[in-house]
Design a protein around this motif. Structure first.
Motif, PDB file in Angstrom:
ATOM      1  N   ARG A 438      44.015  25.499  41.387  1.00 60.48           N
ATOM      2  CA  ARG A 438      44.608  26.023  40.648  1.00 60.48           C
ATOM      3  C   ARG A 438      45.166  27.696  42.074  1.00 60.48           C
ATOM      4  N   ALA A 439      46.479  28.081  41.356  1.00 59.13           N
ATOM      5  CA  ALA A 439      47.733  28.435  41.721  1.00 59.13           C
ATOM      6  C   ALA A 439      47.979  28.938  41.181  1.00 59.13           C
ATOM      7  N   LEU A 440      48.923  30.592  41.604  1.00 59.21           N
ATOM      8  CA  LEU A 440      50.274  30.776  40.664  1.00 59.21           C
ATOM      9  C   LEU A 440      51.183  30.354  41.143  1.00 59.21           C
ATOM     10  N   VAL A 441      52.368  29.726  40.353  1.00 55.60           N
ATOM     11  CA  VAL A 441      53.316  29.835  40.445  1.00 55.60           C
ATOM     12  C   VAL A 441      54.248  30.589  40.075  1.00 55.60           C
ATOM     13  N   ARG A 442      55.883  31.000  40.943  1.00 55.58           N
ATOM     14  CA  ARG A 442      56.830  31.545  40.268  1.00 55.58           C
ATOM     15  C   ARG A 442      57.172  30.969  38.986  1.00 55.58           C
ATOM     16  N   ARG A 443      57.313  31.040  37.877  1.00 56.37           N
ATOM     17  CA  ARG A 443      57.613  31.224  36.319  1.00 56.37           C
ATOM     18  C   ARG A 443      57.878  29.771  36.474  1.00 56.37           C
ATOM     19  N   ASN A 444      56.228  29.337  36.686  1.00 58.95           N
ATOM     20  CA  ASN A 444      55.615  27.652  36.094  1.00 58.95           C
ATOM     21  C   ASN A 444      54.515  27.466  36.803  1.00 58.95           C
ATOM     22  N   THR A 445      54.042  28.149  35.992  1.00 60.21           N
ATOM     23  CA  THR A 445      52.155  28.913  36.221  1.00 60.21           C
ATOM     24  C   THR A 445      51.456  27.946  35.265  1.00 60.21           C
ATOM     25  N   ALA A 446      50.558  27.173  35.422  1.00 60.12           N
ATOM     26  CA  ALA A 446      49.868  26.024  34.245  1.00 60.12           C
ATOM     27  C   ALA A 446      48.820  27.053  33.730  1.00 60.12           C
ATOM     28  N   HIS A 447      48.794  26.768  32.815  1.00 61.88           N
ATOM     29  CA  HIS A 447      48.256  27.965  31.599  1.00 61.88           C
ATOM     30  C   HIS A 447      46.762  27.765  32.016  1.00 61.88           C
ATOM     31  N   GLU A 448      46.526  27.320  31.899  1.00 62.05           N
ATOM     32  CA  GLU A 448      44.932  27.290  32.748  1.00 62.05           C
ATOM     33  C   GLU A 448      45.417  28.321  33.252  1.00 62.05           C
ATOM     34  N   SER A 449      45.572  27.928  34.297  1.00 61.86           N
ATOM     35  CA  SER A 449      45.901  28.383  35.888  1.00 61.86           C
ATOM     36  C   SER A 449      46.055  30.598  35.317  1.00 61.86           C
ATOM     37  N   ALA A 450      46.859  30.313  34.391  1.00 58.11           N
ATOM     38  CA  ALA A 450      46.974  32.107  34.531  1.00 58.11           C
ATOM     39  C   ALA A 450      45.619  32.461  33.409  1.00 58.11           C
ATOM     40  N   PHE A 451      44.797  32.249  32.655  1.00 63.67           N
ATOM     41  CA  PHE A 451      44.504  32.564  31.983  1.00 63.67           C
ATOM     42  C   PHE A 451      43.005  32.804  32.957  1.00 63.67           C
ATOM     43  N   TRP A 452      42.913  31.666  34.044  1.00 66.89           N
ATOM     44  CA  TRP A 452      41.249  32.083  34.871  1.00 66.89           C
ATOM     45  C   TRP A 452      41.551  32.581  36.079  1.00 66.89           C
ATOM     46  N   TYR A 453      43.166  33.109  36.854  1.00 63.83           N
ATOM     47  CA  TYR A 453      43.467  34.490  37.102  1.00 63.83           C
ATOM     48  C   TYR A 453      42.960  36.100  36.976  1.00 63.83           C
ATOM     49  N   ALA A 454      43.645  35.585  35.086  1.00 58.43           N
ATOM     50  CA  ALA A 454      43.530  37.406  34.325  1.00 58.43           C
ATOM     51  C   ALA A 454      41.948  37.097  34.205  1.00 58.43           C
ATOM     52  N   GLY A 455      41.364  36.196  34.540  1.00 57.41           N
ATOM     53  CA  GLY A 455      40.037  36.304  33.585  1.00 57.41           C
ATOM     54  C   GLY A 455      39.333  36.839  35.235  1.00 57.41           C
ATOM     55  N   GLN A 456      39.538  36.679  36.415  1.00 61.10           N
ATOM     56  CA  GLN A 456      39.125  37.643  37.333  1.00 61.10           C
ATOM     57  C   GLN A 456      39.698  38.735  38.038  1.00 61.10           C
ATOM     58  N   VAL A 457      40.776  38.709  37.432  1.00 53.11           N
ATOM     59  CA  VAL A 457      41.232  39.871  37.472  1.00 53.11           C
ATOM     60  C   VAL A 457      40.031  40.837  36.753  1.00 53.11           C
ATOM     61  N   ALA A 458      40.130  40.668  35.394  1.00 48.87           N
ATOM     62  CA  ALA A 458      39.327  41.418  34.473  1.00 48.87           C
ATOM     63  C   ALA A 458      37.880  41.531  34.938  1.00 48.87           C
ATOM     64  N   LYS A 459      37.250  39.644  35.762  1.00 44.56           N
ATOM     65  CA  LYS A 459      35.700  40.420  35.731  1.00 44.56           C
ATOM     66  C   LYS A 459      35.213  41.155  37.428  1.00 44.56           C
ATOM     67  N   LEU A 460      36.595  41.295  38.165  1.00 47.06           N
ATOM     68  CA  LEU A 460      36.239  41.999  39.427  1.00 47.06           C
ATOM     69  C   LEU A 460      36.780  43.541  39.236  1.00 47.06           C
ATOM     70  N   THR A 461      37.407  44.078  38.268  1.00 53.07           N
ATOM     71  CA  THR A 461      37.987  45.230  38.175  1.00 53.07           C
ATOM     72  C   THR A 461      36.566  46.212  37.803  1.00 53.07           C
ATOM     73  N   VAL A 462      35.954  46.179  36.319  1.00 52.96           N
ATOM     74  CA  VAL A 462      34.793  46.984  36.581  1.00 52.96           C
ATOM     75  C   VAL A 462      33.618  47.012  37.299  1.00 52.96           C
ATOM     76  N   PRO A 463      32.911  45.961  37.340  1.00 49.03           N
ATOM     77  CA  PRO A 463      32.276  46.186  39.443  1.00 49.03           C
ATOM     78  C   PRO A 463      32.862  46.859  40.134  1.00 49.03           C
ATOM     79  N   LEU A 464      33.981  46.393  40.402  1.00 50.57           N
ATOM     80  CA  LEU A 464      34.320  46.996  42.204  1.00 50.57           C
ATOM     81  C   LEU A 464      34.537  48.936  41.516  1.00 50.57           C
ATOM     82  N   SER A 465      34.822  49.465  40.236  1.00 53.82           N
ATOM     83  CA  SER A 465      35.016  50.623  40.349  1.00 53.82           C
ATOM     84  C   SER A 465      33.829  51.216  39.688  1.00 53.82           C
TER      85      SER A 465
END
Length: 698
Positions: A438-465
């Motif tokens: 999975r990777a973030l690509v400018r203007r062409n990120t795969a849909h599954e990668s976009a879901f996965w990276y967004a999930g990691q952002v949501a998963k990591l913010t609460v415990p770190l806060s």
């Protein structure tokens, strides 16, 4: 505004919070626009991903507001909200983030990667793929549920505490590891990039490996396209039931006949490319593989273009040291807004890139390194000596007797601390290459990668806060709404309380592993390991395949337009247009041995190309460039061998046999002698007197 903030009415704070939320919404939209085309992206992706990024940003905003809202004296408050408004905001932010992280985003990610055509089949596939994950989670939850029921009896509170505690513990494990790596990697990268020469050397060291990955991705895509091409030829049997699906795959591939292919189906292997019976499962798997291969190719091409731009820019900065003028040329389409601004003169641009930016990077790297030390120290002393926490004294500014209060300055500093901790963890997510490509690509990120990276952002913010909140004194964070929503359930059992306090000490493991390069050592020792982008500099400047010298030549060929891939594309385009002469076959001679090889001669796209003859001088030049990265003895042997192979027999040596007759024991007679004189180099070579074929072997 100051009068509104100091008054008991929260109107000023509410206005500030609304403006901050609007700014966060705009930033999230810009991030989505950078990685996804908004017009063509379906709504079922944009809406969940937007909230998966926006809700964690609101949590970063809510934590400082929550810390200041429990003050008894309104004059000491900064931005604060009424208890009811704060409670509703926390419930919306936390529970929506929880549902997105554990249910919505994983199911939608597998739904977008299913490969099936019908939505019902996609949903069933997604549920099957997530069933194993949920079974593992629920299996672990059963053990925790037994422990909770024994300790507190069966109740809704026990069940709710179990769910929140397990989710927090799992998120904290991942967050601590990723944050520990990022706390070292971010300052180190800033300091390393301050030197243009060392930055160019690292880019050259990364070039061969990245180019090989790009060639592998292109080869993989071509193999799948050939498979689709063979599948489209099926007009009978089971393929008739899926003609529409097969035509869609053919339209996606869109293979021009004039494009040279490195992989062609063989006559003896046609039956193995496409199965005899075409099924829906086979087509879904082929569609999924084709989509992944297309995005993988797009990813590596984007990374390669970015590396070429950085290398060209860094080389221009180094070359400007003599003339004191820096001209970066015309900006590429992928350049940022600031790179497209041309208001600077060549001399001022030279001062900016050669005198100002390097020192700014060193200063920022040192400042962030100090911040990383403060975070690591606060993690270590949080359980034993909480009063020695450095973060605690930077956030708490208003002390009223024995009560610790947080003002506006403390809120601003707290927000910066949380943002840096989250940035360190998210930086590691993009650097550690263990996420199934999975990777973030400018203007062409795969849909599954976009879901996965967004999930990691949501998963990591609460415990770190919440982990940041525990750096402060108990009198401050136990009165917050965040503790009421999450903290009391984490501290419900002694096991969860001690885990929250003692586990963050393990942040030293990723810190030392990144600081001393243990990842590369483990990978070289056992043959496997975590692939992290910022490895030791020694591993990237070593001799052999993939060294910086090979990357330097590779980058120069690409920038000068003389690379084989570009020449093949130009030849194919000329032959397709039908103008000019027919395109020649451009190839590279095969390497003499397996140790000395170039990125072109061994790249997958050109292994099956025919080999053409080359002149001795050109062959010597190519082999000399190939052998540049070998060991000393191999290099010396190649040079001796090339010298004797390309050496012509001197004229005086050819005329030696004219004055005497060869004896019979030398295998000659009159006719043979005459033939040898005529042959020149072939039979009169003095090296043949000692046996062999005239070649010196080392």
């Amino acid at each position: 505004m100051i009068r509104l903030l100091s008054s008991p009415s929260p109107v000023g704070s509410e206005i500030f919070a609304v403006i901050a939320l609007l700014v966060l919404s705009l930033i999230v939209l810009l991030i989505l626009r950078h990685y996804l085309p908004l017009r063509t992206t379906p709504a079922y992706l944009l809406v969940p991903v937007f909230f998966a990024l926006w809700l964690p940003a609101t949590i970063v905003l809510l934590v400082p507001i929550d810390l200041a809202s429990n003050a008894s004296d309104e004059a000491t408050k900064g931005i604060w909200l009424p208890p009811r408004a704060l409670l509703v905001s926390w419930r919306i932010s936390y529970w929506l983030t929880f549902v997105l992280t554990w249910f919505i985003l994983p199911i939608l990610a597998e739904y977008s990667d299913a490969g099936y055509r019908e939505p019902k089949d996609r949903v069933l596939y997604s549920l099957r793929q997530n069933a194993q994950y949920y079974a593992l989670v629920f299996g672990s939850a059963v053990l925790g549920l037994v422990y909770f029921f024994i300790s507190y009896g069966p109740s809704f509170t026990s069940l709710k505490g179990l769910i929140l505690a397990l989710a927090y513990c799992w998120g904290l494990i991942l967050a601590i590891y990723l944050m520990g790596h990022g706390l070292v990697a971010i300052p180190r990268n800033l300091v390393r990039n301050s030197s243009a020469s060392s930055r160019l050397r690292r880019l050259q060291g990364q070039a061969p490996k990245l180019y090989e990955k790009m060639e592998d991705a292109m080869l993989n895509l071509e193999e799948l396209e050939v498979q689709v091409s063979e599948l489209s030829k099926r007009k009978t049997g089971s393929a008739r039931n899926f003609q529409d699906w097969i035509e869609e795959l053919s339209d996606i591939c869109n293979i021009p006949e004039s494009r040279p292919r490195s992989t062609l189906p063989r006559a003896d292997n046609d039956g193995r490319i496409v199965p005899t019976v075409i099924t829906e499962k086979y087509l879904a798997d082929l569609t999924r593989q084709l989509s992944r291969a297309r995005h993988a190719k797009s990813r590596y091409i984007d990374e390669w273009d970015h590396l070429l731009r950085d290398a060209s820019k860094t080389q221009a900065i180094l070359d400007s040291a003599a003339s004191k003028k820096l001209d970066l040329g015309s900006s590429s389409p992928g350049s940022s807004f600031w790179e497209k601004i041309t208001i600077l003169t060549p001399y001022t641009r030279y001062l900016l890139y050669c005198r100002i930016i390097p020192y700014l990077r060193i200063f920022l790297g040192g400042f962030l390194a100090l911040a990383s030390i403060c975070i690591i120290w606060s993690e270590l002393v949080k359980a034993a000596l909480p009063s020695l926490s450095v973060i605690r004294y930077t956030v708490i500014h208003h002390w009223t007797g024995n009560d610790d209060r947080v003002g506006f300055a403390g809120q601003l500093i707290a927000a910066l601390w949380i943002m840096y901790m989250c940035a360190a963890a998210l930086h590691s997510v993009t650097e550690v290459k263990v996420w199934r490509g999975r990777a973030l690509v400018r203007r062409n990120t795969a849909h599954e990668s976009a879901f996965w990276y967004a999930g990691q952002v949501a998963k990591l913010t609460v415990p770190l806060s919440y982990n940041f909140v525990t750096f402060l004194s108990r009198k401050v964070y136990q009165d917050t709404t965040f503790y009421y929503i999450l903290g009391q359930y984490v501290d419900l059992t002694p096991l969860g309380k001690w885990f929250d306090y003692l586990f963050p000490v393990l942040v030293l493991v990723p810190v030392f592993a990144t600081l001393f390069g243990l990842y590369g050592k483990v990978k070289r020792l056992f043959g496997f390991g975590v692939d992290i982008g910022d490895e030791d500099e020694e591993s990237q400047t070593s001799y052999g395949t993939g060294s910086w010298r090979e990357g330097r030549d590779l980058i120069e060929r690409e920038l000068n337009g003389t690379s084989i891939s570009r020449r093949l594309d130009e030849a194919a385009s000329r032959s397709a247009d039908g103008r000019g002469r027919t395109a020649p076959i451009l190839t590279v001679p095969a390497a003499r041995n397996e140790g000395a090889r170039t990125p072109f001669a061994t790249s997958p796209s050109y292994r099956d190309q025919p080999v053409t003859r080359t002149t001795p001088s050109s062959r010597a030049e190519i082999l000399d460039s190939e052998a540049e990265d070998d060991s000393f003895f191999a290099n010396l042997g190649h040079r001796f061998k090339n010298t004797f192979d390309t050496m012509d027999t001197p004229k005086w040596l050819q005329e030696i046999g004219d004055g005497f007759k060869k004896p019979k024991w030398m295998g000659g007679n009159d006719e043979a002698g005459e033939g040898s004189n005529r042959a020149g180099r072939d039979d009169s070579d003095i090296r043949r007197w000692f046996g062999g074929d005239g070649r010196i072997r080392l």
